[in-house]
Design a protein around this motif. Sequence first.
Motif, PDB file in Angstrom:
ATOM      1  N   VAL A   1       0.843  -1.199   0.000  1.00 12.86           N
ATOM      2  CA  VAL A   1       0.000   0.000   0.000  1.00 12.86           C
ATOM      3  C   VAL A   1       0.882   1.255   0.000  1.00 12.86           C
ATOM      4  N   THR A   2       0.613   2.159  -0.926  1.00 13.72           N
ATOM      5  CA  THR A   2       1.290   3.460  -0.974  1.00 13.72           C
ATOM      6  C   THR A   2       0.266   4.552  -0.728  1.00 13.72           C
ATOM      7  N   MET A   3       0.687   5.612  -0.045  1.00 14.29           N
ATOM      8  CA  MET A   3      -0.227   6.698   0.297  1.00 14.29           C
ATOM      9  C   MET A   3      -0.530   7.543  -0.939  1.00 14.29           C
ATOM     10  N   LEU A   4      -1.790   7.975  -1.049  1.00  8.38           N
ATOM     11  CA  LEU A   4      -2.162   8.873  -2.140  1.00  8.38           C
ATOM     12  C   LEU A   4      -1.599  10.266  -1.880  1.00  8.38           C
ATOM     13  N   THR A   5      -1.245  10.960  -2.944  1.00  8.32           N
ATOM     14  CA  THR A   5      -0.771  12.338  -2.839  1.00  8.32           C
ATOM     15  C   THR A   5      -1.948  13.254  -2.501  1.00  8.32           C
ATOM     16  N   PRO A   6      -1.689  14.462  -1.995  1.00  7.69           N
ATOM     17  CA  PRO A   6      -2.793  15.401  -1.721  1.00  7.69           C
ATOM     18  C   PRO A   6      -3.685  15.629  -2.938  1.00  7.69           C
ATOM     19  N   GLU A   7      -3.087  15.668  -4.143  1.00 11.05           N
ATOM     20  CA  GLU A   7      -3.884  15.864  -5.353  1.00 11.05           C
ATOM     21  C   GLU A   7      -4.800  14.658  -5.594  1.00 11.05           C
ATOM     22  N   GLU A   8      -4.279  13.441  -5.363  1.00 10.13           N
ATOM     23  CA  GLU A   8      -5.094  12.241  -5.552  1.00 10.13           C
ATOM     24  C   GLU A   8      -6.204  12.161  -4.506  1.00 10.13           C
ATOM     25  N   VAL A   9      -5.884  12.558  -3.265  1.00  9.86           N
ATOM     26  CA  VAL A   9      -6.897  12.569  -2.212  1.00  9.86           C
ATOM     27  C   VAL A   9      -8.025  13.526  -2.576  1.00  9.86           C
ATOM     28  N   LYS A  10      -7.669  14.692  -3.096  1.00  8.62           N
ATOM     29  CA  LYS A  10      -8.679  15.671  -3.493  1.00  8.62           C
ATOM     30  C   LYS A  10      -9.586  15.093  -4.572  1.00  8.62           C
ATOM     31  N   ALA A  11      -8.990  14.360  -5.533  1.00  5.58           N
ATOM     32  CA  ALA A  11      -9.791  13.753  -6.596  1.00  5.58           C
ATOM     33  C   ALA A  11     -10.744  12.707  -6.035  1.00  5.58           C
ATOM     34  N   VAL A  12     -10.270  11.918  -5.054  1.00  5.59           N
ATOM     35  CA  VAL A  12     -11.116  10.916  -4.415  1.00  5.59           C
ATOM     36  C   VAL A  12     -12.298  11.571  -3.707  1.00  5.59           C
ATOM     37  N   GLN A  13     -12.024  12.647  -2.964  1.00  6.53           N
ATOM     38  CA  GLN A  13     -13.081  13.332  -2.224  1.00  6.53           C
ATOM     39  C   GLN A  13     -14.091  13.973  -3.160  1.00  6.53           C
ATOM     40  N   GLU A  14     -13.595  14.556  -4.273  1.00  7.59           N
ATOM     41  CA  GLU A  14     -14.511  15.160  -5.239  1.00  7.59           C
ATOM     42  C   GLU A  14     -15.385  14.102  -5.902  1.00  7.59           C
ATOM     43  N   GLU A  15     -14.799  12.952  -6.180  1.00  4.97           N
ATOM     44  CA  GLU A  15     -15.578  11.860  -6.786  1.00  4.97           C
ATOM     45  C   GLU A  15     -16.655  11.371  -5.835  1.00  4.97           C
TER      46      GLU A  15
ATOM     47  N   ILE B   1      -7.862   4.816   4.814  1.00  6.35           N
ATOM     48  CA  ILE B   1      -7.094   4.597   6.038  1.00  6.35           C
ATOM     49  C   ILE B   1      -7.664   5.410   7.184  1.00  6.35           C
ATOM     50  N   ASP B   2      -7.870   6.691   6.974  1.00  5.98           N
ATOM     51  CA  ASP B   2      -8.467   7.563   7.990  1.00  5.98           C
ATOM     52  C   ASP B   2      -9.146   8.715   7.261  1.00  5.98           C
ATOM     53  N   ARG B   3     -10.481   8.622   7.106  1.00  3.65           N
ATOM     54  CA  ARG B   3     -11.204   9.634   6.343  1.00  3.65           C
ATOM     55  C   ARG B   3     -11.104  11.005   6.999  1.00  3.65           C
ATOM     56  N   ASP B   4     -11.180  11.048   8.337  1.00  9.81           N
ATOM     57  CA  ASP B   4     -11.136  12.336   9.025  1.00  9.81           C
ATOM     58  C   ASP B   4      -9.815  13.058   8.792  1.00  9.81           C
ATOM     59  N   LYS B   5      -8.739  12.312   8.702  1.00 12.06           N
ATOM     60  CA  LYS B   5      -7.422  12.912   8.470  1.00 12.06           C
ATOM     61  C   LYS B   5      -7.089  13.027   6.987  1.00 12.06           C
ATOM     62  N   GLY B   6      -7.996  12.544   6.119  1.00  8.44           N
ATOM     63  CA  GLY B   6      -7.747  12.603   4.691  1.00  8.44           C
ATOM     64  C   GLY B   6      -6.641  11.678   4.233  1.00  8.44           C
ATOM     65  N   LEU B   7      -6.527  10.513   4.885  1.00  8.47           N
ATOM     66  CA  LEU B   7      -5.472   9.553   4.541  1.00  8.47           C
ATOM     67  C   LEU B   7      -6.065   8.404   3.732  1.00  8.47           C
ATOM     68  N   TYR B   8      -5.562   8.248   2.521  1.00  4.11           N
ATOM     69  CA  TYR B   8      -5.986   7.172   1.635  1.00  4.11           C
ATOM     70  C   TYR B   8      -4.751   6.535   1.012  1.00  4.11           C
TER      71      TYR B   8
END
Length: 534
Positions: A141-155, A175-182
């Motif tokens: 598992v690799t952590m998503l970048t802030p840009e990828e996290v933003k895309a996930v949240q927008e989707e 991983i932790d939705r409240d902390k924005g970790l995916y």
Amino acid sequence: MRKGGKRMRRTKRFQIKAAAAVIAAALLAGGCAGAESGAESPTKVEETTTAAKAEPAAPESPEGVPEQQGQNGSERAGEPVNGYQLISDYGVTAPGDLQAYELPDGLRPAVEENQVRAELLTAVYINGEFRFRLRIEDRSVTMLTPEEVKAVQEEAESAAAQDGTAAPDDSYVEIDRDKGLYGRSAYEERLRAEEPGGGGTLSVRLTGDGVAEGGYTPNRSSSTRQYVESGEGGYLLTVGEYAMQGKPLRAEQPEGTYELLVPGFQEAIRFTLEPAPVYESLLEIPGMQEAGDYLIWTAGSRRGEQVEVQYFLLPGQWEEDYRYSFLDSKLDYTRDGITESCGHSILSAQTRLNEPLSGIPPYRMTVQQTFAGPKAQEGGNYTLSLRDLLLTSPERSDEITLTIPQDVEQLDQDIEFEDSTIRLLKIERGDEPELYTIDDGVDVMRPVVYIEVQVTDRDPDRHLINLQGRKQASEPYIAEVRPNVERTEKSYRSSRVMGLTVFYDEGDTEVRFSLENPQYVEDLELELPVLMEE
């Protein structure tokens, strides 16, 4: 329900001193599915479980038992054994049950490829059924970048705006939705590539001597999936249980080497099976201890920085159909007179099919918990503390029929259980439909009635904290009768059933349902030494 013998009274910090003469007879009776509660898991847990079918009846016990302690069992898979068999991760069979086969003691064969390890925790064969428990530790598992996290949240926001009709994106790990970790798993990406539309799920296959051509695949499975933080950066943990039922070997007993093929791995897990040991009496089973009117078995093992503990409790004959677990547990470690707390269970999600292994009623099935390990790696002793005994009854009431009122109507009807009475006081039609289920991301709403109840505990040592309801034509996996439970404190002992919410279809003039599986809590504490695997 109760068939003789005395009941344990309320006890504080009981330390395994009294006799339990009625326990052996209790093993010869059947039971209902087990339950287990533990501390909250540190991360999100995703669980997938299939429905269960009725448990097959166990054979009657023969009169004789073997003279030799811990001897190997019968060499024929279809023959009963004259003693008790302890089956790793599952519990104990009674005299007269068929011979069981399991992994050699202490062995957990595994394969490891591309930062992913698949470990076979349990392999059992009994009465034409294979049962496997598999642990997948995915460090790809690799952590998503802030840009990828933003895309996930927008989707996710876009899907919500479409009333949930968009297909969910399962290509990332929350991983932790409240902390924005995916994160994203390279292993699960490989699974999707191998089986498009499979969602990265596992479907194992067994081959080997006596197995039909083409191998056996599970017809029932259950799994949990969660991200576990660790000093090495964390990993995605999936634990699955797989049942291959009604698939007997084309041989008298398991022979040779078997292979379990796990999707995403080039190499199969190879293993052998041997007869489970047979014991003349329950107290000859290593790790079995007396605790008043109960026998309780505990065992543990170290796994890296963690300690895994199993236990099961055997009741007296007076309520052999109940199932048992504890609402709270913690583990202590003592070395050179210094005690270190391992705390409460850190992995509480239990991977269990909602049915027992053939020959093992659920009250004889083990509860499995994982604790943070102590700093010391060798020596010392472990003590498991268990508190608040949870008992679940298999009772089910007769069908209850109530007219749906235009507004509110008073009721005066009693539902009798062995240890409690449920009085129906009032029924009221709901003003608005409530959420019944979610179908392909879309909320399904249905009308409801609310039923006010009053609970009377008939046993001073027990307090009803929950129960289930069922309609005769209930849809699978959907509770159409839901208890309304209030809790005044954090403890489950303060829980009280205040009413019921019952769903119905538009146009219905009455609701029909039954109440079942009342759950009680007893004030009981045990401190138990844990037999550790060497």
